[in-house]
Enzyme design. Structure first.
Site, PDB file in Angstrom:
ATOM      1  N   ASP A 129      15.757   0.905 -10.065  1.00 24.50           N
ATOM      2  CA  ASP A 129      15.813   2.233 -10.668  1.00 24.50           C
ATOM      3  C   ASP A 129      15.116   3.282  -9.836  1.00 24.50           C
ATOM      4  O   ASP A 129      14.409   2.983  -8.869  1.00 24.50           O
ATOM      5  CB  ASP A 129      15.145   2.201 -12.045  1.00 24.50           C
ATOM      6  CG  ASP A 129      16.094   1.726 -13.109  1.00 24.50           C
ATOM      7  OD1 ASP A 129      15.592   1.284 -14.156  1.00 24.50           O
ATOM      8  OD2 ASP A 129      17.315   1.779 -12.885  1.00 24.50           O
ATOM      9  N   TYR A 210       9.597  -9.880  -8.615  1.00 26.74           N
ATOM     10  CA  TYR A 210       9.109  -8.506  -8.712  1.00 26.74           C
ATOM     11  C   TYR A 210       7.589  -8.519  -8.717  1.00 26.74           C
ATOM     12  O   TYR A 210       6.954  -9.493  -9.138  1.00 26.74           O
ATOM     13  CB  TYR A 210       9.588  -7.858 -10.017  1.00 26.74           C
ATOM     14  CG  TYR A 210      11.038  -7.454  -9.995  1.00 26.74           C
ATOM     15  CD1 TYR A 210      12.040  -8.346 -10.378  1.00 26.74           C
ATOM     16  CD2 TYR A 210      11.403  -6.175  -9.601  1.00 26.74           C
ATOM     17  CE1 TYR A 210      13.373  -7.963 -10.354  1.00 26.74           C
ATOM     18  CE2 TYR A 210      12.737  -5.781  -9.573  1.00 26.74           C
ATOM     19  CZ  TYR A 210      13.718  -6.681  -9.949  1.00 26.74           C
ATOM     20  OH  TYR A 210      15.038  -6.299  -9.926  1.00 26.74           O
TER      21      TYR A 210
END
Lengths: 461, 461
Positions: A129, A210
Site C-alpha cells: 500500500d 513483513y
C-alpha cells in the site's frame, strides 16, 4: 481575464517554491538515494574527478523502432527494493502515476526490455500500500534477451533462422544495471533470476515476511512478544483485515508460519529506554488486505495494556465473534515487505550494482540517522527541563480518546454474509448451486474482473 | 496570450501535485511536528473527541486597527527551537520568504505583539545557515505588554493616565502560547524572559554551544576527540571559516571554551559499530561564518587519517600559514545551535506548551527513527548478501577524489590583506590613519551598513 490568470500563476509559482523548499534537503525529491550535494565551496579536488556522476542511458535509440519479434525473450524473476514513503502504493492506479509499478513499467519500456505491459506476462508477488516499503518484492515478467542459444525460460523468435546467429556464449543483458540507470533512486532492482516459463511470482511464492518497526515508548514489549505467538498457525483472519469481498476475496483462512516481537538492536532487549526500536516480524504463506497492520494494531493495544493478549484468540474465533469490532489499523510508514521466498531460484547479483545500492542506502541512512539523533537530543533536553512525555501511541491512525472502549464492546462492522449478499444483489458476485446442494460464489457478470474461475486470495497489505 | 497563461497554469498545477505527492507522507509539509494522520478507517472513538485539534487564533481582530501607542511595551528575550532543514536559513533574505526570521515576524505581526520589525528593537543571538537547526536560539525584542503596573523592561505608554488602569496583578500575555499557535510547526518558542531595556541577545550572550552529529563509519573517533581539544583556547580562526570581510569582519580571533567528540549514546563508546552516532560539541564566546563546519571538516579528515591532528595547530598558526588552503566544509543538516547562554535571566516556561512541544518532537522522532531503522535493516540485509560498504564520507560537500591531496599542498585562497584591499578599492571599507601611525579600517561609504563605528564580529555558522 489575463490579470486573474497572471495572479493564479504567481500563486502557483509561490506554492511550487514553498513545496520545493519543504522538500528542502538536497535529497528531497523522491527520497533520492544517490544525489551528491552541490557545492559552491572549493571542493577537495577538480570537478571532473567526480566518482558518482550519473551514468547516461542509451542515446539515440529512442526514435528507432525496435522489432521485438526478432529477438529472444525470456521469463525472469526480478527482485526489487523500494522506499514506499513517497509513493501511492505499489500497484498501478487510475488516478495517479505515482506508484512503484508505474515507474517500473516506465523503466521497462524506456530500456526496451518489454514491448508493452499487456504482452509482458507480468505477475507480482504482492501489492504494498501507500507508504509501505519493500526489501524483497518479486515480480515475474518476460524480458528481451540476447540468448539466441536458448536457456532457462528463453523463447526463441519464430521465423528466424537462429543458425545464422552467433551462438557463442554471450552474456545476457545486464538487466539490473540497465533498469537501475533509469529508475528513480528510491526504487532499485537488487537482482534477477532465470525462471521456467510457467513460473509465477504470485502463485509460486513459498512465503512472505513483513516487518513492522516501532519504538518501545511505554509499551510492554514482553507482553506483545507473547501475544504475537498467538497469531501462528492457520486461522480465519476476517476480523484482522479489511475484507475485500467485492474483488472476490471470500475465504479468510491464512497460515502464519512465525510471528515475533524483538529489539532491533539485540543488546537492547534488557533495556527499558522508551526510544529503543522493536520489530514485529511475521512470516506467512499469503496475507489479506491490511492484515499485518490490523495484527499490529492489536499488539499495540495489548502493549498499552488496553486489551489482554486473549483478545487475539477471541478475534480469531469467528464462530463466537463473526463480526469485526471497529478499530484503526496501524499506520503505514513503519511497514516493510522484507522477504518473498521462492525455492530453487538462482539469483544473479551484479556486485557493482549491489555496492552502489549499499552506498546509496548508507548515504540516505546517514541523513535520517543524524536527524533522528538531533530530534532525540532536543527531546532529552526538554525532558531535562521537566517536560512530561506523552503516552500517546503515534502508530495508530486517528485520534486518541481519553476513555478507552474495549474492542468487544464496540460497534461491529458488516458480516461476511451480509457483504456477499450486497455484491450478489449488484451482480458483482454470483451464487451457484453445486451438485450436492452446496453453494459456490464466484465473480459475477458485473465484476471488474468478470471471468469465471476459482477465487484466489489477493495478497497485499 | 491567455492561452499561454492557461498552459502555464496547467504546468504549475501539475508541478504542485507532483511536489505534494513527493512530500507524500502525511507529515510532509514543513516537517510538521503536530499533524495527526487522517484516517478513512473507523477510529478508536468518535471524531469529536480529538485531543490535538488545532487551536484557532483570535478571530475578527484582523481588521480592527490596534493603537500600539496606548499599550505598555516590554523588552523580552524569546528562546526558539527550530528544525532548519526546510528553511533557507534563519536570517531574512531578499530573494526568499522561506526563512525562520520571516516566519517569526509574520507570527509577531499576526498576533499584534509588535507593530513592525523596524520599531521592535530586535536583536538575534546568532544567525544559522540554510539547513542548520537550533534548540536554543535567543532573540531580544520589544513586545506589547499588559503590565500597566510596570515591571522589568516595561515601558509605559506616554500620554496615558495609567492611574485609571487596573493595576491589579494581571498576567502578562501568554507570549509562548500566542506565538506557537501561529508559527509553523517546525518553529517553536520554548520560553521567554523579562529583560532590562538595554539587554541585547546579540551582545549579552555569554557563550554559544553547537553540536554536530555524525556516524562513526570508518572514522577514528578517538583521534578526532584528541584533535578536537586543540581547538580550545583563543586562536585566530581565519583559516577555519569563510571570511566575511565585505561585511566588516576583519579580525578572526575567537575563544573556544570547550570542544569534544563523544558518542551520542554513552554506552556505545566502547563499540565499533559503524552505525553508531557521535557528537562534536563546541562551546565558544562567538563564532565566525561557517567556523563550526570548517572545524568539523578538519576533524573528518583527521578521522579518516587523511590528515594528522597537528594540521589543526598548523592552520591556527596564521604567521606560518596566513592563507587558507582550499577545502570543503562539512554539510549543513547535522549542525544544531544547541544553546545560547545568558546569565541571570529568569526564563518563564509554560508547562502545557513545553509538553506539547515534547509530544510533537516525539511524534516526529518516531517517524524519523522508524525510517532510520528500516534503512538500517536493508543495509544489514545487503551486507549479509556480500555487498561491500563504501568508505565515502557523506558529510563533506562535493565529490571524493581517488587520490587525496594534503591540505598544506593545496592551492590557497586570498589572504586577509588582499581582501581588505579589494573592498577598500570599492569604497566598502575605508582605511583611516590613527594618531600613533597605526591604521584602522571601518565600513566605507558604499558599505551596505554604512555607519561608522567599531566593527563587531558577526556571529553565525
Amino acid at each position: 481575464m489575463s490579470e486573474a490568470l497572471t495572479e493564479r500563476i504567481k500563486e502557483l509559482e509561490a506554492e511550487v517554491d514553498k513545496l520545493r523548499s519543504q522538500l528542502g534537503e538536497r535529497n528531497g525529491a523522491g527520497e533520492d538515494m544517490e544525489l551528491t550535494p552541490h557545492s559552491n565551496e572549493i571542493t577537495d579536488c577538480k570537478p571532473d574527478c567526480t566518482s558518482s556522476s550519473k551514468k547516461k542511458g542509451k542515446k539515440g535509440n529512442k526514435d528507432r523502432p525496435l522489432d521485438f519479434s526478432v529477438h529472444p525473450r525470456r521469463h525472469v524473476a526480478l527482485r526489487l527494493a523500494y522506499m514506499g514513503w513517497a509513493y501511492q502504493g505499489f500497484a498501478v492506479q487510475e488516478n495517479t502515476e505515482n506508484t512503484v509499478e508505474a515507474r517500473l513499467f516506465e523503466a521497462l519500456l524506456k530500456t526496451r526490455l518489454i514491448q508493452d505491459r499487456q504482452s509482458s506476462n507480468y505477475h507480482r508477488c504482492g501489492r504494498t500500500d501507500k507508504g509501505v516499503s519493500a526489501f524483497s518484492q518479486v515480480i515475474s515478467i518476460d524480458l528481451r534477451s540476447t540468448q539466441f542459444c536458448g536457456g532457462v525460460g528463453v523463447t526463441l523468435p519464430e521465423n528466424i533462422d537462429v543458425s545464422t546467429k552467433n551462438k557463442a556464449d554471450i552474456s545476457e543483458f545486464p538487466y539490473v544495471k540497465m533498469l537501475n540507470r533509469v529508475l528513480p533512486q528510491d526504487i532499485r532492482i537488487l537482482d534477477w533470476a532465470p525462471v521456467a516459463q510457467d513460473f509465477s511470482a504470485r502463485f509460486d511464492c513459498q512465503s512472505r515476511t513483513y516487518r513492522y518497526y516501532f519504538p518501545r515508548g511505554s509499551l510492554d514489549v514482553t507482553l506483545m512478544a507473547d501475544a504475537a505467538k498467538r497469531y501462528e498457525g492457520t486461522h480465519d483472519f476476517r476480523n484482522l483485515c479489511k475484507m475485500d469481498v467485492g474483488n472476490g476475496v471470500l475465504q479468510f483462512q491464512r497460515t502464519i508460519l512465525s510471528a515475533s516481537v524483538k529489539a532491533a538492536q539485540p543488546q537492547q532487549d534488557a533495556n527499558t529506554d522508551q526510544y529503543d526500536l522493536f520489530i514485529f516480524e511475521i512470516k506467512g504463506l499469503a496475507f489479506l488486505y491490511h492484515q499485518v497492520r490490523c495484527m499490529m494494531a492489536l499488539l499495540l493495544l495489548i502493549g498499552q495494556k488496553l486489551e489482554a493478549p486473549e483478545i487475539i484468540d477471541q478475534l480469531l474465533d469467528v464462530q463466537n465473534n463473526p463480526r469485526k469490532p471497529q478499530y484503526s489499523m496501524a499506520v503505514d510508514y513503519p511497514l516493510i515487505l522484507h522477504d518473498c521466498h521462492f525455492d530453487g531460484l538462482s539469483w544473479k547479483q551484479e556486485t557493482e550494482e549491489v555496492n552502489h545500492i549499499l552506498a546509496a542506502l548508507q548515504q540516505h541512512w546517514t541523513q535520517t540517522a543524524v536527524k533522528t539523533h538531533i530530534l532525540h537530543g532536543m527531546i532529552k533536553a526538554l525532558e531535562a527541563k521537566g517536560a512530561a512525555p506523552s503516552n500517546h501511541c503515534w502508530l495508530v491512525e486517528g485520534s486518541r480518546c481519553k476513555s478507552y472502549k474495549p474492542l468487544l464492546e464496540r460497534p461491529v462492522c458488516e458480516s461476511l454474509e451480509s457483504r456477499i449478499e450486497h455484491f450478489v444483489k449488484r451482480g458483482r458476485l454470483e451464487r451457484e448451486e453445486g451438485q450436492n446442494g452446496g453453494e459456490t460464489i464466484h465473480r459475477g457478470k458485473r465484476s471488474k474482473h468478470s471471468h469465471s474461475g476459482s477465487i484466489l486470495p489477493e495478497t497485499s497489505s
